[in-house]
Scaffold this motif. Structure first.
Motif, PDB file in Angstrom:
ATOM      1  N   ASN A 178       0.808  -1.215   0.000  1.00 63.63           N
ATOM      2  CA  ASN A 178       0.000   0.000   0.000  1.00 63.63           C
ATOM      3  C   ASN A 178       0.844   1.269   0.000  1.00 63.63           C
ATOM      4  O   ASN A 178       0.365   2.341   0.363  1.00 63.63           O
ATOM      5  N   HIS A 179       2.126   1.115  -0.391  1.00 63.45           N
ATOM      6  CA  HIS A 179       3.020   2.266  -0.584  1.00 63.45           C
ATOM      7  C   HIS A 179       3.193   3.094   0.689  1.00 63.45           C
ATOM      8  O   HIS A 179       3.282   4.320   0.639  1.00 63.45           O
ATOM      9  N   MET A 180       3.235   2.420   1.835  1.00 61.29           N
ATOM     10  CA  MET A 180       3.508   3.100   3.103  1.00 61.29           C
ATOM     11  C   MET A 180       4.909   2.718   3.553  1.00 61.29           C
ATOM     12  O   MET A 180       5.158   1.577   3.945  1.00 61.29           O
ATOM     13  N   ASN A 181       5.826   3.642   3.440  1.00 59.55           N
ATOM     14  CA  ASN A 181       7.233   3.355   3.695  1.00 59.55           C
ATOM     15  C   ASN A 181       7.613   3.644   5.144  1.00 59.55           C
ATOM     16  O   ASN A 181       8.237   4.659   5.442  1.00 59.55           O
ATOM     17  N   LEU A 182       7.238   2.754   6.025  1.00 60.60           N
ATOM     18  CA  LEU A 182       7.612   2.904   7.428  1.00 60.60           C
ATOM     19  C   LEU A 182       8.956   2.220   7.670  1.00 60.60           C
ATOM     20  O   LEU A 182       9.291   1.227   7.032  1.00 60.60           O
ATOM     21  N   SER A 183       9.699   2.744   8.622  1.00 64.42           N
ATOM     22  CA  SER A 183      11.011   2.174   8.920  1.00 64.42           C
ATOM     23  C   SER A 183      10.869   0.878   9.712  1.00 64.42           C
ATOM     24  O   SER A 183       9.809   0.573  10.264  1.00 64.42           O
ATOM     25  N   LYS A 184      11.953   0.130   9.779  1.00 63.57           N
ATOM     26  CA  LYS A 184      11.970  -1.103  10.547  1.00 63.57           C
ATOM     27  C   LYS A 184      11.639  -0.824  12.009  1.00 63.57           C
ATOM     28  O   LYS A 184      10.901  -1.581  12.646  1.00 63.57           O
ATOM     29  N   GLU A 185      12.165   0.268  12.541  1.00 65.01           N
ATOM     30  CA  GLU A 185      11.919   0.623  13.944  1.00 65.01           C
ATOM     31  C   GLU A 185      10.440   0.933  14.190  1.00 65.01           C
ATOM     32  O   GLU A 185       9.882   0.569  15.235  1.00 65.01           O
ATOM     33  N   GLN A 186       9.812   1.602  13.240  1.00 64.00           N
ATOM     34  CA  GLN A 186       8.398   1.941  13.380  1.00 64.00           C
ATOM     35  C   GLN A 186       7.525   0.672  13.373  1.00 64.00           C
ATOM     36  O   GLN A 186       6.594   0.545  14.171  1.00 64.00           O
ATOM     37  N   ILE A 187       7.837  -0.224  12.457  1.00 66.38           N
ATOM     38  CA  ILE A 187       7.068  -1.469  12.384  1.00 66.38           C
ATOM     39  C   ILE A 187       7.289  -2.300  13.643  1.00 66.38           C
ATOM     40  O   ILE A 187       6.353  -2.888  14.194  1.00 66.38           O
ATOM     41  N   GLU A 188       8.522  -2.351  14.107  1.00 69.43           N
ATOM     42  CA  GLU A 188       8.819  -3.098  15.334  1.00 69.43           C
ATOM     43  C   GLU A 188       8.042  -2.530  16.519  1.00 69.43           C
ATOM     44  O   GLU A 188       7.580  -3.274  17.392  1.00 69.43           O
ATOM     45  N   ALA A 189       7.889  -1.198  16.555  1.00 70.09           N
ATOM     46  CA  ALA A 189       7.131  -0.569  17.640  1.00 70.09           C
ATOM     47  C   ALA A 189       5.670  -0.996  17.599  1.00 70.09           C
ATOM     48  O   ALA A 189       5.051  -1.259  18.638  1.00 70.09           O
ATOM     49  N   LEU A 190       5.100  -1.091  16.419  1.00 76.10           N
ATOM     50  CA  LEU A 190       3.724  -1.548  16.270  1.00 76.10           C
ATOM     51  C   LEU A 190       3.580  -3.002  16.705  1.00 76.10           C
ATOM     52  O   LEU A 190       2.629  -3.378  17.386  1.00 76.10           O
ATOM     53  N   VAL A 191       4.538  -3.824  16.298  1.00 71.73           N
ATOM     54  CA  VAL A 191       4.509  -5.243  16.666  1.00 71.73           C
ATOM     55  C   VAL A 191       4.623  -5.403  18.178  1.00 71.73           C
ATOM     56  O   VAL A 191       3.875  -6.177  18.802  1.00 71.73           O
ATOM     57  N   ASP A 192       5.562  -4.682  18.792  1.00 74.56           N
ATOM     58  CA  ASP A 192       5.740  -4.764  20.245  1.00 74.56           C
ATOM     59  C   ASP A 192       4.481  -4.340  20.984  1.00 74.56           C
ATOM     60  O   ASP A 192       4.080  -4.963  21.976  1.00 74.56           O
ATOM     61  N   ALA A 193       3.848  -3.272  20.492  1.00 70.46           N
ATOM     62  CA  ALA A 193       2.634  -2.783  21.140  1.00 70.46           C
ATOM     63  C   ALA A 193       1.492  -3.794  21.008  1.00 70.46           C
ATOM     64  O   ALA A 193       0.703  -3.993  21.938  1.00 70.46           O
ATOM     65  N   THR A 194       1.433  -4.444  19.864  1.00 67.83           N
ATOM     66  CA  THR A 194       0.401  -5.461  19.646  1.00 67.83           C
ATOM     67  C   THR A 194       0.607  -6.638  20.590  1.00 67.83           C
ATOM     68  O   THR A 194      -0.341  -7.127  21.215  1.00 67.83           O
ATOM     69  N   PHE A 195       1.835  -7.104  20.713  1.00 68.28           N
ATOM     70  CA  PHE A 195       2.126  -8.243  21.589  1.00 68.28           C
ATOM     71  C   PHE A 195       1.910  -7.886  23.057  1.00 68.28           C
ATOM     72  O   PHE A 195       1.538  -8.748  23.857  1.00 68.28           O
ATOM     73  N   LYS A 196       2.137  -6.642  23.394  1.00 63.98           N
ATOM     74  CA  LYS A 196       1.947  -6.228  24.783  1.00 63.98           C
ATOM     75  C   LYS A 196       0.510  -6.463  25.224  1.00 63.98           C
ATOM     76  O   LYS A 196       0.248  -6.846  26.368  1.00 63.98           O
ATOM     77  N   GLU A 197      -0.440  -6.255  24.308  1.00 61.13           N
ATOM     78  CA  GLU A 197      -1.840  -6.493  24.658  1.00 61.13           C
ATOM     79  C   GLU A 197      -2.271  -7.929  24.406  1.00 61.13           C
ATOM     80  O   GLU A 197      -2.968  -8.529  25.218  1.00 61.13           O
ATOM     81  N   ALA A 198      -1.847  -8.499  23.267  1.00 61.00           N
ATOM     82  CA  ALA A 198      -2.398  -9.791  22.855  1.00 61.00           C
ATOM     83  C   ALA A 198      -1.753 -10.991  23.541  1.00 61.00           C
ATOM     84  O   ALA A 198      -2.425 -11.988  23.813  1.00 61.00           O
ATOM     85  N   ASP A 199      -0.453 -10.925  23.806  1.00 59.34           N
ATOM     86  CA  ASP A 199       0.267 -12.067  24.378  1.00 59.34           C
ATOM     87  C   ASP A 199       0.021 -12.144  25.881  1.00 59.34           C
ATOM     88  O   ASP A 199       0.859 -11.762  26.698  1.00 59.34           O
ATOM     89  N   ILE A 200      -1.121 -12.689  26.250  1.00 61.47           N
ATOM     90  CA  ILE A 200      -1.563 -12.696  27.645  1.00 61.47           C
ATOM     91  C   ILE A 200      -0.642 -13.499  28.553  1.00 61.47           C
ATOM     92  O   ILE A 200      -0.336 -13.094  29.674  1.00 61.47           O
TER      93      ILE A 200
END
Length: 250
Positions: free
Chosen positions: A190-212
């Motif tokens: 979808n032509h969204m050029n986010l950096s590796k650090e930005q994507i990692e931040a999203l992943v970490d935030a997702t796991f913080k809630e989902a990984d009970i």
């Protein structure tokens, strides 16, 4: 921290293929470039499959009609009505003969029908339709895959399909690496050029809630629990297949 910049809705959006404007606003507070949010919604591409290649002609010397016993079997196995099955068969034939008239849809034909680049996202979508893993999608697999997204598709079917998009190795767990790779692929598509650090931040935030249970993985029950808390995650997992089929058959 960067993770703390994301709300609960932001985290669930990662698993829903739809980074919201709130996520992008969070990036801007970090003096990062402004990005245009273009959600990657799987049903949007499945709707493209329902439309086929826009041809009314069924090509080749393969069987151009379904036998009654085949239709009866598909009626039991999917949520489609008889006329929908017949119409979807026409679309299947147009896609499967678009490059090589061999009666099945290969990955190149699948990619072309979706209008996407050759990517991990296409690989995952193709793999979920190709149930037996033979590298081609037959009509039964095509029909069963689309059935998940029709209005009569069950919540459990939609949950399982969406979960399996991320579960690359089929071990019933989503790892951070799998989520990172899928999110990166969907953003690139979808032509969204986010950096590796930005994507990692999203992943970490997702796991913080989902990984009970804190084991570093999201299992199916944890995924279901997250969807239960945020039902909007799969609200787009339904397409108006009867309407699309009806329009295309006119």
């Amino acid at each position: 921290s960067t993770v703390g910049a994301f709300s609960s809705s932001d985290r669930t959006a990662v698993l829903a293929f739809a980074p919201p404007q709130r996520v992008l606003n969070s990036f801007r507070t970090l003096s990062l470039p402004q990005y245009l949010a273009r959600p990657v919604v799987v049903p949007l591409y499945c709707a493209a499959l329902c439309r086929g290649q826009g041809s009314d002609t069924v090509m080749g010397n393969k069987s151009t009609s379904l036998k009654k016993r085949e239709i009866q079997a598909f009626l039991k196995e999917t949520h489609f009505a008889q006329e929908e099955i017949k119409e979807l068969y026409k679309h299947f034939k147009s896609i499967s003969s678009s490059l090589d008239d061999d009666g099945v849809i290969d990955k190149k034909e699948f990619q072309r029908a979706l209008g996407l680049k050759d990517s991990l996202f296409v690989d995952r979508m193709f793999g979920l339709f190709d149930e037996n893993g033979d590298g081609a999608i037959n009509f039964r697999e095509f029909l069963c895959g689309l059935s998940v997204f029709c209005p009569k598709g069950t919540l459990e079917e939609k949950l399982e399909f969406s979960f399996n998009i991320y579960d690359f190795d089929g071990d019933k767990h989503i790892t951070k690496e799998e989520l990172f790779q899928m999110l990166e692929a969907s953003l690139i598509e979808n032509h969204m050029n986010l950096s590796k650090e930005q994507i990692e931040a999203l992943v970490d935030a997702t796991f913080k809630e989902a990984d009970i249970d804190g084991d570093g993985k999201i299992d199916f029950e944890e995924y279901k629990a997250m969807v239960k808390r945020h039902p909007s995650m799969i609200k787009n997992m339904t397409i108006n297949t009867p309407g699309i089929v009806s329009t295309q058959s006119r």
